[in-house]
Design a protein around this motif. Structure first.
Motif, PDB file in Angstrom:
ATOM      1  N   GLU A  48      -3.435   2.704  24.652  1.00 47.24           N
ATOM      2  CA  GLU A  48      -4.086   4.008  24.680  1.00 47.24           C
ATOM      3  C   GLU A  48      -5.577   3.816  24.924  1.00 47.24           C
ATOM      4  O   GLU A  48      -6.134   2.760  24.662  1.00 47.24           O
ATOM      5  N   LYS A  49      -6.210   4.882  25.408  1.00 48.76           N
ATOM      6  CA  LYS A  49      -7.644   4.777  25.655  1.00 48.76           C
ATOM      7  C   LYS A  49      -8.387   4.457  24.369  1.00 48.76           C
ATOM      8  O   LYS A  49      -9.221   3.572  24.322  1.00 48.76           O
ATOM      9  N   HIS A  50      -8.114   5.188  23.295  1.00 48.59           N
ATOM     10  CA  HIS A  50      -8.793   4.946  22.024  1.00 48.59           C
ATOM     11  C   HIS A  50      -7.848   5.258  20.876  1.00 48.59           C
ATOM     12  O   HIS A  50      -6.971   6.113  21.010  1.00 48.59           O
ATOM     13  N   PRO A  51      -8.028   4.613  19.739  1.00 42.85           N
ATOM     14  CA  PRO A  51      -7.290   5.039  18.546  1.00 42.85           C
ATOM     15  C   PRO A  51      -7.739   6.431  18.120  1.00 42.85           C
ATOM     16  O   PRO A  51      -8.868   6.839  18.381  1.00 42.85           O
ATOM     17  N   ARG A  52      -6.875   7.142  17.466  1.00 41.91           N
ATOM     18  CA  ARG A  52      -7.155   8.532  17.095  1.00 41.91           C
ATOM     19  C   ARG A  52      -7.801   8.565  15.709  1.00 41.91           C
ATOM     20  O   ARG A  52      -7.165   8.260  14.704  1.00 41.91           O
ATOM     21  N   ILE A  53      -9.089   8.941  15.691  1.00 43.63           N
ATOM     22  CA  ILE A  53      -9.866   8.966  14.454  1.00 43.63           C
ATOM     23  C   ILE A  53     -10.632  10.284  14.400  1.00 43.63           C
ATOM     24  O   ILE A  53     -11.277  10.673  15.378  1.00 43.63           O
ATOM     25  N   THR A  54     -10.579  10.963  13.272  1.00 42.97           N
ATOM     26  CA  THR A  54     -11.285  12.238  13.153  1.00 42.97           C
ATOM     27  C   THR A  54     -12.793  12.015  13.240  1.00 42.97           C
ATOM     28  O   THR A  54     -13.299  10.934  12.920  1.00 42.97           O
ATOM     29  N   LYS A  55     -13.510  13.059  13.644  1.00 42.70           N
ATOM     30  CA  LYS A  55     -14.960  12.929  13.801  1.00 42.70           C
ATOM     31  C   LYS A  55     -15.649  12.663  12.467  1.00 42.70           C
ATOM     32  O   LYS A  55     -16.666  11.964  12.410  1.00 42.70           O
ATOM     33  N   GLU A  56     -15.103  13.217  11.382  1.00 37.13           N
ATOM     34  CA  GLU A  56     -15.705  12.987  10.067  1.00 37.13           C
ATOM     35  C   GLU A  56     -15.621  11.506   9.685  1.00 37.13           C
ATOM     36  O   GLU A  56     -16.589  10.921   9.176  1.00 37.13           O
ATOM     37  N   LYS A  57     -14.472  10.891   9.959  1.00 35.31           N
ATOM     38  CA  LYS A  57     -14.300   9.474   9.629  1.00 35.31           C
ATOM     39  C   LYS A  57     -15.139   8.588  10.547  1.00 35.31           C
ATOM     40  O   LYS A  57     -15.674   7.564  10.118  1.00 35.31           O
ATOM     41  N   GLN A  58     -15.261   8.987  11.815  1.00 34.83           N
ATOM     42  CA  GLN A  58     -16.136   8.244  12.729  1.00 34.83           C
ATOM     43  C   GLN A  58     -17.574   8.257  12.225  1.00 34.83           C
ATOM     44  O   GLN A  58     -18.259   7.228  12.225  1.00 34.83           O
ATOM     45  N   PHE A  59     -18.030   9.432  11.800  1.00 39.25           N
ATOM     46  CA  PHE A  59     -19.420   9.589  11.376  1.00 39.25           C
ATOM     47  C   PHE A  59     -19.702   8.769  10.118  1.00 39.25           C
ATOM     48  O   PHE A  59     -20.747   8.113  10.005  1.00 39.25           O
ATOM     49  N   THR A  60     -18.762   8.781   9.178  1.00 38.40           N
ATOM     50  CA  THR A  60     -18.925   7.982   7.961  1.00 38.40           C
ATOM     51  C   THR A  60     -18.991   6.497   8.298  1.00 38.40           C
ATOM     52  O   THR A  60     -19.844   5.760   7.786  1.00 38.40           O
ATOM     53  N   PHE A  61     -18.092   6.062   9.176  1.00 36.14           N
ATOM     54  CA  PHE A  61     -18.045   4.650   9.557  1.00 36.14           C
ATOM     55  C   PHE A  61     -19.321   4.221  10.276  1.00 36.14           C
ATOM     56  O   PHE A  61     -19.904   3.178   9.961  1.00 36.14           O
ATOM     57  N   ILE A  62     -19.779   5.014  11.249  1.00 35.86           N
ATOM     58  CA  ILE A  62     -20.907   4.578  12.069  1.00 35.86           C
ATOM     59  C   ILE A  62     -22.198   4.559  11.261  1.00 35.86           C
ATOM     60  O   ILE A  62     -23.061   3.702  11.478  1.00 35.86           O
ATOM     61  N   LYS A  63     -22.361   5.468  10.308  1.00 32.23           N
ATOM     62  CA  LYS A  63     -23.563   5.424   9.466  1.00 32.23           C
ATOM     63  C   LYS A  63     -23.582   4.149   8.627  1.00 32.23           C
ATOM     64  O   LYS A  63     -24.636   3.515   8.467  1.00 32.23           O
ATOM     65  N   ASP A  64     -22.429   3.783   8.106  1.00 32.09           N
ATOM     66  CA  ASP A  64     -22.335   2.545   7.332  1.00 32.09           C
ATOM     67  C   ASP A  64     -22.609   1.335   8.224  1.00 32.09           C
ATOM     68  O   ASP A  64     -23.328   0.409   7.838  1.00 32.09           O
TER      69      ASP A  64
END
Length: 502
Positions: A200-216
């Protein structure tokens, strides 16, 4: 003239520069507010305020007294220190452009572009290029006038390119594109034949979880939250308010990590440059980037050369799984690394792989150049956009919202900015080649989530210098060659996809 008189002139000269910088800080803060907090109906009044501040700053730079001080100091450079001469030279290089622009043009551009951004947003949402077309026409007219006031020897577009990278011109870009596009097309076709179709192009991750991960993640990489912040907004950007206040505007969409993770890594690359400039340059005009292209190089270095490497995700993939809920057994790191580097058939620039991205920029470059030259009308833009994407990438454009309306740059008046991403990618590959050769534990550190050594290398060799050196001088210090060479970029992409295929 004695040294005391020169010292007094220099002090007044620098005091005036710092006042203009304070106005720039106010504009940057308004830009951040516009993207993060400002209500939609605030655009008309904000555009008036923005235009007033831009006009006042322009008048200060163009005042007879400041021009006189600048010219007097240029006559007495031997009386100045090396640092003072660097400040003077940088200011003079930028002020020469400002001196040629009329106050009316500066104010018209500021007001027109801010209003255009509101209309562009509506046009994109409604898939109505006709709504934006009159504003784009006005912006093109103003940018042509800017090119005429600045002056140029061959192509009016050269005058606009020079704002972002001194000396960059159409001839240089044409030569780079002519040299690279055939080999990139070949690499792209070879990869398309070999890459796993089941990924698949990308794994399916909600925007809220992406934002939490990238800030960390960016905190671990080195972004200092005591001197900056990250907020979700309309368009990705980094606003340098002033020292110790750098603000990243992130964009996140459900199930699309191209925006939520990689665009934020890109903006973090900009922010780290600001946060790691030597504090001795505070109070001068050198506490900033050497050029827009170098800024983009450092942003794309973190986003792509580092951020899309296998070594990088060896170090942080388990943390992504923890934050996102992806099952590692169902989506292995091999699958993930392939997914973030997979050749993209998307018409969206943000979602393009590193090879296709060059074609995205080339198409925008061709259209912008023809608009400024006058060989293309605004009404012809959507049709030419569709034709070029089909020709170069075999990608159909379903509508203008995912076509020529996808980027905010034209509404902001940033005609000539798109090529900085391309040239920045070339610079990034040259920097990447040097750091890999000089920093022996580069991949080992990434695999073990150890970022401080790499960031410190960048700080010592690039970040700390701010705008003290020109891009060519920095390139020479790093590589021993001040010329822009595409070979490292070509080799980087060739080796990367060869490794992925293996």
């Amino acid at each position: 003239m004695n040294n005391k008189n020169i010292a007094n002139i220099y002090k007044k000269f620098m005091d005036e520069i710092l006042v203009v910088q304070d106005f720039s800080s106010a504009i940057a803060l308004m830009n951040w507010d516009q993207e993060v907090l400002m209500p939609e109906d605030g655009f008309p009044a904000r555009s008036r305020t923005y235009a007033t501040i831009a006009d006042f700053a322009h008048k200060l730079t163009n005042s007879k007294s400041q021009i006189g001080r600048t010219l007097k100091l240029l006559e007495h450079k031997n009386n100045l220190s090396e640092l003072q001469n660097r400040c003077l030279d940088k200011y003079h290089e930028e002020a020469k452009r400002s001196w040629k622009l009329s106050s009316k043009l500066v104010k018209d551009l500021a007001e027109t572009t801010l209003n255009a951004q509101s209309v562009w947003s509506e046009a994109k949402e409604k898939n109505r290029f006709d709504l934006f077309a009159p504003y784009l026409q006005r912006i093109i007219d103003l940018k042509r006038e800017e090119a005429n006031q600045i002056g140029y020897s061959k192509n009016p577009y050269d005058a606009l390119l020079d704002e972002y990278e001194p000396g960059l011109c159409c001839d240089t870009l044409d030569n780079l594109f002519d040299a690279l596009l055939p080999s990139l097309k070949r690499i792209r076709e070879e990869v398309l034949q070999k890459e796993p179709s089941q990924i698949e192009k990308h794994p399916r991750i909600t925007k809220e979880k992406q934002f939490t991960f990238i800030k960390d993640l960016i905190s671990k990489i080195g972004f200092d939250f005591n001197k900056g912040r990250v907020d979700l907004g309309k368009h990705p950007a980094t606003e340098f308010i002033h020292e110790n206040d750098v603000r990243i505007i992130a964009v996140a969409k459900d199930n699309n990590i191209s925006t939520g993770i990689f665009l934020t890594l890109h903006e973090c690359g900009h922010a780290l440059y600001y946060q790691n400039t030597d504090m001795k340059y505070i109070g001068t005009n050198l506490y900033c980037g050497s050029s827009t292209v170098l800024h983009e190089a450092l942003a794309r270095l973190l986003e792509n050369n580092i951020g899309k490497s296998r070594s990088f995700w060896e170090g942080c993939y388990s943390n992504l799984i923890k934050h996102s809920g992806i099952k590692g057994s169902e989506y292995s790191i091999e699958d993930f690394v392939w997914s973030i580097n997979k050749i993209s058939s998307s018409p969206i620039r943000f979602e393009a792989d590193e090879i296709s991205y060059v074609f995205h920029i080339y198409i925008r470059y061709l259209i912008e150049k023809r608009l400024i030259e006058g060989s293309l009308t605004v009404e012809e833009v959507p049709g030419l956009w569709r034709t070029l994407f089909q020709e170069y990438l075999d990608v159909p454009i379903a509508n203008d919202s995912t076509g020529c309306l996808q980027d905010v740059h034209w509404a902001c008046g940033l005609i000539g900015y798109f090529p900085t991403y391309f040239v920045g990618s070339i610079y990034a590959a040259q920097i990447y080649s040097v750091i890999k050769n000089q920093y022996n534990s580069f991949d080992d550190d990434l695999e073990n989530s150890k970022y401080s050594g790499i960031i410190n290398w960048l700080k010592v060799n690039i970040y700390a210098h701010g705008a003290y050196y020109t891009p060519k001088e920095l390139l020479f210090k790093l590589t021993g060659n001040e010329s822009l060479s595409y070979h490292d970029f070509e080799n980087y992409l060739t080796n990367k996809y060869k490794s992925l295929n293996n």
